[in-house]
Design an enzyme around this catalytic site. Sequence first.
Site, PDB file in Angstrom:
ATOM      1  N   ASP A   1       0.747  -1.018  -0.610  1.00  0.00           N
ATOM      2  CA  ASP A   1      -0.280  -0.271   0.100  1.00  0.00           C
ATOM      3  C   ASP A   1       0.409   1.205   0.462  1.00  0.00           C
ATOM      4  OD1 ASP A   1      -1.587  -2.205   0.421  1.00  0.00           O
ATOM      5  OD2 ASP A   1      -3.151  -0.811   1.648  1.00  0.00           O
TER       6      ASP A   1
ATOM      7  N   LYS B   1      -6.574   3.487  -3.826  1.00  0.00           N
ATOM      8  CA  LYS B   1      -7.000   3.722  -2.330  1.00  0.00           C
ATOM      9  C   LYS B   1      -7.297   5.092  -1.560  1.00  0.00           C
ATOM     10  CE  LYS B   1      -5.370   2.162   2.568  1.00  0.00           C
ATOM     11  NZ  LYS B   1      -3.658   1.025   3.483  1.00  0.00           N
TER      12      LYS B   1
ATOM     13  N   LYS C   1      -9.746   0.137  -2.645  1.00  0.00           N
ATOM     14  CA  LYS C   1      -9.798  -0.018  -1.240  1.00  0.00           C
ATOM     15  C   LYS C   1     -10.552   1.630  -0.517  1.00  0.00           C
ATOM     16  CE  LYS C   1      -6.959  -0.869   2.647  1.00  0.00           C
ATOM     17  NZ  LYS C   1      -5.538  -1.249   3.165  1.00  0.00           N
TER      18      LYS C   1
END
Length: 217
Positions: free
Chosen positions: A90, A154, A183
């Site tokens: 991430d 995300k 996400k």
Amino acid sequence: MKELNQYIDHTLLKANATEADIKKLCSEAKEYNFYAVCVNSRFVPLCKQELSDSDVKIASVIGFPLGAMATEVKAFETEYAAKNGANEIDMVLEVGMMKSGDTKAVFDDIKAVALAAAKYNAIVKVILETGELSDEEIVTACKLSEEAGAKFVKTSTGFGVGGATVHHVELMRKSVSDAMMVKASGGIRDKQTALDMIEAGADRIGASAGIAICSKR
């Protein structure tokens, strides 16, 4: 829809997190059968050890929480995390470069991390920090992320301005192809909010409140 617990990346990214805290996080992830834990790269080897008897995946944040590190540093951290057991990376977008309109720098930054992760079959999520970006910048960042080889976009780090919103999740979902996933993270603390994000198009939920979200009560 799959079970709610399988949407959850059980997250602990605070600076004061101890090894005992991370072990507890992993234990909870196994107990509740969350999809993954999400931790700082320092703790990836410990998570691999703690989760060796489970199917829980490991996500490591990279360039966290500002995204302003040199690209080479992000790639190095990615290699460290993936080599030591991270299944997912991430990474934080180079927000300043995005705000400056330097799309080449943003693309190159994501591409370098994606290539480093691919050596170890890890996938990349790009944290856009949507609270810092205009809708137009979010759309551009989503398209750059997909072109550069990421698998997810995300919303937020949870440490910046604002968190996940239904509007931003919907916008991100519309800005990428069906091959890409979204996400939602940042400020998701209860079941209804998580369900709202999923309804808006989120494929994964990043939260430190996973247990509360999945509570039967």
